[in-house]
Design a protein around this motif. Structure first.
Motif, PDB file in Angstrom:
ATOM      1  N   LEU A  58       0.837  -1.204   0.000  1.00 40.40           N
ATOM      2  CA  LEU A  58       0.000   0.000   0.000  1.00 40.40           C
ATOM      3  C   LEU A  58       0.870   1.252   0.000  1.00 40.40           C
ATOM      4  CD1 LEU A  58      -2.817  -1.032   2.517  1.00 40.40           C
ATOM      5  CD2 LEU A  58      -2.993  -0.808   0.033  1.00 40.40           C
ATOM      6  N   ALA A  59       1.955   1.237   0.761  1.00 36.32           N
ATOM      7  CA  ALA A  59       2.846   2.391   0.796  1.00 36.32           C
ATOM      8  C   ALA A  59       3.495   2.628  -0.566  1.00 36.32           C
ATOM      9  CB  ALA A  59       3.916   2.187   1.875  1.00 36.32           C
ATOM     10  N   GLN A  60       3.888   1.549  -1.218  1.00 37.49           N
ATOM     11  CA  GLN A  60       4.497   1.685  -2.547  1.00 37.49           C
ATOM     12  C   GLN A  60       3.488   2.272  -3.543  1.00 37.49           C
ATOM     13  OE1 GLN A  60       5.923  -2.219  -3.482  1.00 37.49           O
ATOM     14  NE2 GLN A  60       7.721  -2.099  -2.111  1.00 37.49           N
ATOM     15  N   ARG A  61       2.235   1.837  -3.455  1.00 39.36           N
ATOM     16  CA  ARG A  61       1.221   2.361  -4.367  1.00 39.36           C
ATOM     17  C   ARG A  61       0.971   3.840  -4.108  1.00 39.36           C
ATOM     18  NH1 ARG A  61      -3.253  -2.038  -3.308  1.00 39.36           N
ATOM     19  NH2 ARG A  61      -4.612  -0.425  -4.150  1.00 39.36           N
ATOM     20  N   ARG A  62       0.897   4.226  -2.839  1.00 41.96           N
ATOM     21  CA  ARG A  62       0.689   5.639  -2.526  1.00 41.96           C
ATOM     22  C   ARG A  62       1.868   6.479  -3.006  1.00 41.96           C
ATOM     23  NH1 ARG A  62      -0.813   3.524   2.733  1.00 41.96           N
ATOM     24  NH2 ARG A  62      -3.098   3.327   2.872  1.00 41.96           N
ATOM     25  N   GLN A  63       3.072   5.965  -2.806  1.00 43.31           N
ATOM     26  CA  GLN A  63       4.258   6.696  -3.242  1.00 43.31           C
ATOM     27  C   GLN A  63       4.263   6.857  -4.766  1.00 43.31           C
ATOM     28  OE1 GLN A  63       7.923   4.821  -2.139  1.00 43.31           O
ATOM     29  NE2 GLN A  63       9.226   6.501  -2.892  1.00 43.31           N
ATOM     30  N   LEU A  64       3.870   5.777  -5.459  1.00 45.81           N
ATOM     31  CA  LEU A  64       3.831   5.840  -6.919  1.00 45.81           C
ATOM     32  C   LEU A  64       2.774   6.841  -7.398  1.00 45.81           C
ATOM     33  CD1 LEU A  64       4.958   4.679  -9.556  1.00 45.81           C
ATOM     34  CD2 LEU A  64       3.205   2.899  -9.446  1.00 45.81           C
ATOM     35  N   GLU A  65       1.609   6.855  -6.744  1.00 43.67           N
ATOM     36  CA  GLU A  65       0.564   7.814  -7.129  1.00 43.67           C
ATOM     37  C   GLU A  65       0.986   9.237  -6.797  1.00 43.67           C
ATOM     38  OE1 GLU A  65      -3.421   5.016  -6.633  1.00 43.67           O
ATOM     39  OE2 GLU A  65      -2.877   6.455  -5.073  1.00 43.67           O
ATOM     40  N   ALA A  66       1.737   9.397  -5.701  1.00 48.07           N
ATOM     41  CA  ALA A  66       2.203  10.739  -5.351  1.00 48.07           C
ATOM     42  C   ALA A  66       3.249  11.227  -6.350  1.00 48.07           C
ATOM     43  CB  ALA A  66       2.772  10.742  -3.929  1.00 48.07           C
ATOM     44  N   ALA A  96      -0.051   7.828 -13.487  1.00 55.16           N
ATOM     45  CA  ALA A  96      -0.421   6.580 -12.809  1.00 55.16           C
ATOM     46  C   ALA A  96      -1.827   6.141 -13.190  1.00 55.16           C
ATOM     47  CB  ALA A  96      -0.316   6.764 -11.283  1.00 55.16           C
ATOM     48  N   HIS A  97      -2.656   7.057 -13.684  1.00 57.28           N
ATOM     49  CA  HIS A  97      -4.034   6.707 -14.074  1.00 57.28           C
ATOM     50  C   HIS A  97      -4.231   6.835 -15.579  1.00 57.28           C
ATOM     51  CE1 HIS A  97      -5.332   6.641  -9.852  1.00 57.28           C
ATOM     52  NE2 HIS A  97      -4.600   7.745  -9.686  1.00 57.28           N
ATOM     53  N   LEU A  98      -3.143   6.920 -16.314  1.00 60.05           N
ATOM     54  CA  LEU A  98      -3.222   7.023 -17.762  1.00 60.05           C
ATOM     55  C   LEU A  98      -2.816   5.691 -18.384  1.00 60.05           C
ATOM     56  CD1 LEU A  98      -3.733   8.901 -20.150  1.00 60.05           C
ATOM     57  CD2 LEU A  98      -1.288   9.450 -20.151  1.00 60.05           C
ATOM     58  N   PRO A  99      -3.813   4.949 -18.990  1.00 60.40           N
ATOM     59  CA  PRO A  99      -3.484   3.641 -19.577  1.00 60.40           C
ATOM     60  C   PRO A  99      -2.405   3.769 -20.638  1.00 60.40           C
ATOM     61  CG  PRO A  99      -5.856   3.936 -19.400  1.00 60.40           C
ATOM     62  CD  PRO A  99      -5.246   5.247 -19.070  1.00 60.40           C
ATOM     63  N   ASP A 128       4.125   3.870 -18.286  1.00 64.30           N
ATOM     64  CA  ASP A 128       4.886   2.972 -17.401  1.00 64.30           C
ATOM     65  C   ASP A 128       4.372   3.037 -15.976  1.00 64.30           C
ATOM     66  OD1 ASP A 128       7.991   3.766 -19.147  1.00 64.30           O
ATOM     67  OD2 ASP A 128       6.415   2.274 -19.541  1.00 64.30           O
ATOM     68  N   ALA A 129       4.026   4.258 -15.529  1.00 58.93           N
ATOM     69  CA  ALA A 129       3.500   4.395 -14.155  1.00 58.93           C
ATOM     70  C   ALA A 129       2.202   3.623 -13.995  1.00 58.93           C
ATOM     71  CB  ALA A 129       3.294   5.876 -13.820  1.00 58.93           C
ATOM     72  N   TYR A 130       1.379   3.675 -15.036  1.00 57.67           N
ATOM     73  CA  TYR A 130       0.108   2.941 -14.963  1.00 57.67           C
ATOM     74  C   TYR A 130       0.350   1.432 -14.909  1.00 57.67           C
ATOM     75  CZ  TYR A 130      -4.537   1.293 -16.284  1.00 57.67           C
ATOM     76  OH  TYR A 130      -5.755   0.641 -16.315  1.00 57.67           O
ATOM     77  N   ALA A 131       1.348   0.957 -15.688  1.00 53.20           N
ATOM     78  CA  ALA A 131       1.667  -0.478 -15.663  1.00 53.20           C
ATOM     79  C   ALA A 131       2.214  -0.882 -14.296  1.00 53.20           C
ATOM     80  CB  ALA A 131       2.676  -0.793 -16.766  1.00 53.20           C
TER      81      ALA A 131
END
Length: 567
Positions: free
Chosen positions: A173-181, A187-190, A193-196
């Motif tokens: 969960l921390a890694q996902r939050r860090q990636l979204e930050a 991160a929300h663009l299909p 790389d961030a989205y993958a």
């Protein structure tokens, strides 16, 4: 200049409307094609998911049976055998959970083949994980019972596993939050790389949540056993948790529900079922509409028409007390008696009744009056034949008259002299006028033939007879001919204008069935027999010859009604 501007504006407006129409057609076609493709894709997706769910259910039942058989065989096995099997199950679970399977239970789905392969693989993997997890938990319980393992030690170990699993989940969960930050948009663009990476973390988080949940359930179960008993007891006989096994296919069922909801919004899917329900009936009606007219025409041509041809002919002269006078034929064997215009002599003591449109010229000294009907004894016949508001002429001296069709260049006018004692069956629709003695009015009579099949097949149930002496002024398209019946003559019914009462009238079937079937010929032709009888016809009949126009059906209906009354 004005005409040029008008032509330019019309040209621009016409092509602008064409341009707009093409745009509407192309847009409608594109929308229709998109709806059809969406319907096909959704139908294939739902069918594939249903097949995957069914196959996974059958696969799960087989795995459950095999797991039950293995565990039953290990009930009295050694600790080594149980530990070996538990290690194998845990290794299989680790392998299955480590598989990187992208989630395909979303709408829209990939192509059918890829969807079928991945959907079946994913559903089977989920079922296998659930069955192996249940087997692992049971084997752990059996192993604890067999080893006599201390409940508190086992509880501590399971708690540590739970803590480790929970820590791994929190790290995810921390890694996902860090990636979204770090990548709030990508991160929300299909396709990025961030989205993958985020999708991979989410899939890993889902597996970690499952591991954490299983660890918690194992810890809770061990805690309950530790609080209720001082020593580990052998568990009850193994049985697959069917509810949990069905829960493993919950994503598949959710995807099926989503696909069905999407299909429900597609108007092609909404109309497909009602259309398919009524399509067989509609097809039957179309076949009936095609076959029924053919059957009716075949019945009339091959059954009724031959019967009518063998029946005795009609004879109008039996009811009339007429002499032997016959109509004079043209000299030199000529049958054409019409011309564009005709010159007549109106003698003193005679009167002419004529349609005003055909009276081209007349002496100024002649007396003209209006007569509203041809014959007040036959008001319907006069109205239907158009013999209304006629002009009546009389002259004290011989008057030369010219008769011509001024409203139609194709019409010709013929003069038919009926001597005293003669009678002519005639259709008033072709009558323009007549000349008779002022002291002897026109003699008209009507005769019904309701018992004759000839009359019913031709729909001419009533025959109108004109008696001489009288001179009839007759019109016909492209000409009028007068011929002798002799030993038998046949002409088209629509061309017939009249025949003398000494003629034997009957019907004759048209020569070929194909021409009748295609509407090129009528079912029956008129046949006339009689050595001294003559018949009258126009060369090119026009009434009822305009198929395809808006009023053709109504015109044909009125022609049939008028034919019934002999008009």
């Amino acid at each position: 200049m004005r005409q040029l501007l008008t032509a330019i504006l019309r040209f621009l407006l016409r092509h602008a409307l064409q341009f707009a129409l093409f745009i509407v057609i192309l847009l409608a076609g594109r929308l229709l094609l998109a709806e059809w493709r969406a319907y096909c894709a959704g139908s294939e997706a739902v069918a594939t998911l249903r097949q995957a769910s069914s196959n996974a259910g059958n696969h799960g039942a087989g795995l459950a049976g095999a797991a039950t058989a293995r565990i039953n065989a290990l009930q009295h096995a050694s600790q080594t055998a149980i530990a070996t099997r538990l290690a194998q199950v845990q290794a299989q679970l680790t392998t299955l959970r480590a598989q990187q399977q992208p989630s395909l239970f979303t709408i829209p789905l990939p192509d059918t083949n890829t969807l079928a392969l991945h959907a079946q693989e994913e559903a089977a993997r989920r079922v296998e994980i659930e069955v192996l997890a249940q087997e692992a938990r049971y084997l752990t319980a059996v192993q604890a019972a067999v080893k006599g393992e201390d409940a508190r030690h086992t509880l501590a170990r399971l708690h540590a596993e739970h803590v480790s699993a929970y820590a791994a989940l929190q790290q995810n969960l921390a890694q996902r939050r860090q990636l979204e930050a770090q990548h709030p948009v990508a991160a929300h663009l299909p396709g990025s790389d961030a989205y993958a990476q985020l999708s991979q973390r989410e899939a890993q988080g889902q597996r970690l949540r499952e591991i954490n949940l299983q660890a918690y359930k194992a810890w809770a179960a061990q805690r309950a056993r530790a609080s209720n008993a001082t020593s580990a007891a052998r568990p009850a006989p193994f049985a697959i948790d069917e509810q949990a096994l069905a829960g493993a296919l919950a994503p598949v069922q959710a995807a099926i529900a989503a696909g069905e909801a999407q299909l429900a919004r597609n108007w092609i899917a909404r109309w497909r079922a009602p259309v398919m329900d009524v399509a067989p009936t509609a097809a039957l009606l179309v076949l009936s509409a095609i076959a029924l007219p053919l059957a009716i025409k075949a019945f009339f041509y091959f059954v009724l028409a031959p019967i009518a041809s063998r029946l005795p002919p009609l004879s109008i002269a039996r009811e009339l007390q007429t002499g032997d006078a016959s109509l004079p034929l043209p000299p030199d064997g000529q049958s054409r008696i019409s011309a564009v215009s005709q010159a007549l002599q109106l003698q003193p003591g005679q009167q002419m009744l004529i349609h005003p449109a055909y009276l081209q010229s007349s002496p100024v000294s002649s007396t003209k009056r209006t007569q509203w009907l041809l014959d007040w004894r036959f008001p319907f016949t006069s109205l239907a034949a158009g013999m209304v508001a006629l002009t009546r002429l009389q002259s004290d001296t011989t008057a030369s008259l010219t008769i011509s069709a001024s409203d139609d260049p194709l019409l010709e006018v013929a003069i038919v002299h009926l001597p005293a004692g003669s009678a002519l069956v005639f259709q008033p629709r072709a009558l323009v006028g007549f000349i008779c003695d002022s002291a002897q009015p026109l003699a008209i009579s009507s005769h019904w033939r309701l018992a004759s099949l000839h009359a019913w097949l031709t729909l001419q149930l009533r025959f109108i007879v004109f008696r001489g002496p009288v001179t009839l002024i007759v019109r016909g398209c492209r000409g009028v001919r007068l011929e002798r019946a002799g030993q038998g003559r046949s002409i088209s019914q629509s061309a017939t204008l009249g025949f003398t009462t000494d003629v034997l009238y009957s019907t004759l079937r048209s020569e070929t069935f194909i021409a009748y079937l295609r509407g090129q010929q009528a079912l029956l032709n008129d046949r006339f027999d009689g050595d001294n009888g003559v018949y009258l016809y126009e060369e090119t009949p026009r009434h009822g010859k305009q198929p395809g126009t808006v009023g053709s059906w109504f015109e044909g209906f009125t022609d049939a009604i008028l034919k019934v009354f002999g008009i």
